[in-house]
Scaffold this motif. Sequence first.
Motif, PDB file in Angstrom:
ATOM      1  N   VAL A  38       0.845  -1.202   0.000  1.00 46.19           N
ATOM      2  CA  VAL A  38       0.000   0.000   0.000  1.00 46.19           C
ATOM      3  C   VAL A  38       0.874   1.244   0.000  1.00 46.19           C
ATOM      4  O   VAL A  38       0.582   2.216  -0.692  1.00 46.19           O
ATOM      5  CB  VAL A  38      -0.994  -0.017   1.181  1.00 46.19           C
ATOM      6  N   PHE A  39       1.964   1.212   0.754  1.00 44.96           N
ATOM      7  CA  PHE A  39       2.890   2.339   0.750  1.00 44.96           C
ATOM      8  C   PHE A  39       3.500   2.535  -0.632  1.00 44.96           C
ATOM      9  O   PHE A  39       3.608   3.660  -1.116  1.00 44.96           O
ATOM     10  CB  PHE A  39       3.990   2.142   1.797  1.00 44.96           C
ATOM     11  N   ASP A  50       4.747  12.040   3.146  1.00 45.84           N
ATOM     12  CA  ASP A  50       3.598  12.034   4.045  1.00 45.84           C
ATOM     13  C   ASP A  50       2.669  10.852   3.791  1.00 45.84           C
ATOM     14  O   ASP A  50       1.764  10.594   4.583  1.00 45.84           O
ATOM     15  CB  ASP A  50       2.803  13.336   3.915  1.00 45.84           C
ATOM     16  N   SER A  51       2.906  10.145   2.702  1.00 44.44           N
ATOM     17  CA  SER A  51       2.067   8.979   2.419  1.00 44.44           C
ATOM     18  C   SER A  51       2.251   7.898   3.482  1.00 44.44           C
ATOM     19  O   SER A  51       1.366   7.061   3.668  1.00 44.44           O
ATOM     20  CB  SER A  51       2.370   8.420   1.027  1.00 44.44           C
ATOM     21  N   VAL A  55      -0.799   5.736   5.033  1.00 44.11           N
ATOM     22  CA  VAL A  55      -0.792   4.270   5.037  1.00 44.11           C
ATOM     23  C   VAL A  55      -0.912   3.737   6.466  1.00 44.11           C
ATOM     24  O   VAL A  55      -1.601   2.749   6.709  1.00 44.11           O
ATOM     25  CB  VAL A  55       0.466   3.725   4.330  1.00 44.11           C
ATOM     26  N   LEU A  56      -0.274   4.402   7.424  1.00 43.12           N
ATOM     27  CA  LEU A  56      -0.423   4.009   8.829  1.00 43.12           C
ATOM     28  C   LEU A  56      -1.879   4.158   9.280  1.00 43.12           C
ATOM     29  O   LEU A  56      -2.414   3.283   9.960  1.00 43.12           O
ATOM     30  CB  LEU A  56       0.486   4.849   9.722  1.00 43.12           C
ATOM     31  N   LEU A  57      -2.497   5.256   8.894  1.00 44.80           N
ATOM     32  CA  LEU A  57      -3.910   5.461   9.226  1.00 44.80           C
ATOM     33  C   LEU A  57      -4.785   4.393   8.572  1.00 44.80           C
ATOM     34  O   LEU A  57      -5.680   3.835   9.212  1.00 44.80           O
ATOM     35  CB  LEU A  57      -4.368   6.850   8.767  1.00 44.80           C
ATOM     36  N   GLU A  58      -4.522   4.107   7.319  1.00 41.83           N
ATOM     37  CA  GLU A  58      -5.298   3.107   6.585  1.00 41.83           C
ATOM     38  C   GLU A  58      -5.169   1.727   7.217  1.00 41.83           C
ATOM     39  O   GLU A  58      -6.164   1.023   7.415  1.00 41.83           O
ATOM     40  CB  GLU A  58      -4.841   3.079   5.132  1.00 41.83           C
ATOM     41  N   GLY A 156     -11.816   6.801   5.319  1.00 38.11           N
ATOM     42  CA  GLY A 156     -11.482   7.320   6.639  1.00 38.11           C
ATOM     43  C   GLY A 156     -10.035   7.750   6.738  1.00 38.11           C
ATOM     44  O   GLY A 156      -9.716   8.777   7.335  1.00 38.11           O
ATOM     45  N   ALA A 157      -9.147   6.958   6.160  1.00 35.45           N
ATOM     46  CA  ALA A 157      -7.721   7.309   6.177  1.00 35.45           C
ATOM     47  C   ALA A 157      -7.477   8.599   5.405  1.00 35.45           C
ATOM     48  O   ALA A 157      -6.740   9.477   5.864  1.00 35.45           O
ATOM     49  CB  ALA A 157      -6.880   6.176   5.587  1.00 35.45           C
ATOM     50  N   TYR A 158      -8.124   8.729   4.260  1.00 30.17           N
ATOM     51  CA  TYR A 158      -7.966   9.954   3.466  1.00 30.17           C
ATOM     52  C   TYR A 158      -8.528  11.158   4.221  1.00 30.17           C
ATOM     53  O   TYR A 158      -7.904  12.224   4.267  1.00 30.17           O
ATOM     54  CB  TYR A 158      -8.658   9.799   2.104  1.00 30.17           C
ATOM     55  N   GLY A 159      -9.693  10.980   4.829  1.00 33.42           N
ATOM     56  CA  GLY A 159     -10.316  12.069   5.588  1.00 33.42           C
ATOM     57  C   GLY A 159      -9.497  12.480   6.797  1.00 33.42           C
ATOM     58  O   GLY A 159      -9.275  13.676   7.035  1.00 33.42           O
TER      59      GLY A 159
END
Length: 166
Positions: A38-39, A50-51, A55-58, A156-159
């Motif tokens: 994903v990263f 910052d990605s 990715v950590l949030l996702e 949610g990760a994007y938000g």
Amino acid sequence: MDIIRQYFPLCWLNVSVLNLPRSTRFFKHNLIFYFTIVFFIQFNMVDDIDSILEVLLETSLTLAFIALVLLLNGTINAFIQVSSAVLFCENVVALFLAPILFWATVAEDTPSYMTLALFLLWDLIIVGRIFKDVLRVNNAAGLVVALFYFLTSYGGAYGLYSLLVG
């Protein structure tokens, strides 16, 4: 390698997640691979360090959603098994999806986007089947839970990332 052979039919909807072995080692390997792929996809699309945060949030939201659904269903004891199944299937689809994402980004034509949509639909169906088996619900309910999973994990990760970074 034997455990991969046991989990792989899940991607073709040929086995129930409840019949698969539990392995924390397999879970950890899938989690690391999931984060890495994903990263890789995120970094090549956004091209920003910052990605890592996104990715950590996702990844966190993915595991939190699975834990919450299983907790509410009273089947939290299947967390390792279900998380391994979801992550494994996401990894398999991501391996196919990565080159298609690059193709869609470069070509920006209808066939590339249609192929991308087919793979995303396949992913939705797989995850829906996993939740259907675990929650013991019908196909439609499993797909609805899978849709909420995708909205929570990716949306949610994007938000959250947008709120945190600005």
